[in-house]
Design a protein around this motif. Structure first.
Motif, PDB file in Angstrom:
ATOM      1  N   LEU A  82       0.843  -1.181   0.000  1.00  0.00           N
ATOM      2  CA  LEU A  82       0.000   0.000   0.000  1.00  0.00           C
ATOM      3  C   LEU A  82       0.883   1.238   0.000  1.00  0.00           C
ATOM      4  CD1 LEU A  82      -2.470  -1.110   2.808  1.00  0.00           C
ATOM      5  CD2 LEU A  82      -2.628  -1.542   0.348  1.00  0.00           C
ATOM      6  N   LYS A  83       0.400   2.288  -0.668  1.00  0.00           N
ATOM      7  CA  LYS A  83       1.175   3.523  -0.719  1.00  0.00           C
ATOM      8  C   LYS A  83       0.214   4.697  -0.607  1.00  0.00           C
ATOM      9  CE  LYS A  83       3.090   4.434  -4.663  1.00  0.00           C
ATOM     10  NZ  LYS A  83       3.980   4.529  -5.818  1.00  0.00           N
ATOM     11  N   LEU A  84       0.529   5.613   0.301  1.00  0.00           N
ATOM     12  CA  LEU A  84      -0.240   6.838   0.481  1.00  0.00           C
ATOM     13  C   LEU A  84       0.697   8.000   0.213  1.00  0.00           C
ATOM     14  CD1 LEU A  84      -2.980   8.033   1.391  1.00  0.00           C
ATOM     15  CD2 LEU A  84      -2.099   7.998   3.729  1.00  0.00           C
ATOM     16  N   GLU A  85       0.302   8.896  -0.700  1.00  0.00           N
ATOM     17  CA  GLU A  85       1.162  10.025  -1.066  1.00  0.00           C
ATOM     18  C   GLU A  85       0.415  11.335  -0.853  1.00  0.00           C
ATOM     19  OE1 GLU A  85       4.067   8.292  -4.469  1.00  0.00           O
ATOM     20  OE2 GLU A  85       2.031   8.735  -5.125  1.00  0.00           O
ATOM     21  N   LEU A  86       1.164  12.312  -0.379  1.00  0.00           N
ATOM     22  CA  LEU A  86       0.627  13.637  -0.074  1.00  0.00           C
ATOM     23  C   LEU A  86       1.275  14.658  -1.006  1.00  0.00           C
ATOM     24  CD1 LEU A  86      -1.155  15.028   2.190  1.00  0.00           C
ATOM     25  CD2 LEU A  86       1.021  15.611   3.247  1.00  0.00           C
TER      26      LEU A  86
END
Length: 137
Positions: A55-59
């Motif tokens: 999983l990857k969360l980018e801001l």
């Protein structure tokens, strides 16, 4: 158009809230930011096709020109960018945390890299945004 996130967003639900003993474990390298009061965004992810890959969360900065721009370019230009990556948990709720520099508007992108390659595969991988706008497929 990029939807702006102001300390609360929804992939399926996200917020900057105090964590209680009954709450799900917060995952990711920035988990401490959510438990200490931030500033951070807490994201609850629902509806994964399976529990494979990562999983990857980018801001990103909250504007159309910078959303999805290469992180090296953003950093070189002195703009904020942050990424949290982790293996997909085998079971249980998925609650991610990502640190932000200050309260304010941001754009979020969540991806589920199912095939294990470091390249988004439109036909296999999943993606989520804190909006209900239709993006095509």
């Amino acid at each position: 158009m990029v939807r702006k996130v102001l300390m609360a967003a929804a992939i399926t639900g996200a917020a900057l809230l105090p964590v209680t003993a009954s709450a799900a474990q917060i995952l990711g390298s920035d988990a401490a930011a959510c438990t200490s009061g931030g500033p951070a965004i807490r994201v609850t992810v629902d509806g994964l096709k399976d529990r494979t890959g990562e999983l990857k969360l980018e801001l990103f900065p909250a504007n159309d020109a910078d959303f999805l721009k290469d992180d090296r370019d953003l950093i070189k230009e002195g703009k904020f960018f942050r990424r949290v990556r982790l293996p997909t948990p085998a079971s249980g709720p998925i609650v991610l945390c990502i640190r932000v520099p200050t309260p304010g508007p941001y754009a979020l992108l969540f991806t589920h890299n199912r095939d294990g390659k470091n390249k988004f595969n439109l036909w296999q991988d999943g993606a989520g945004f804190p909006t209900n706008a239709r993006l095509g497929r």
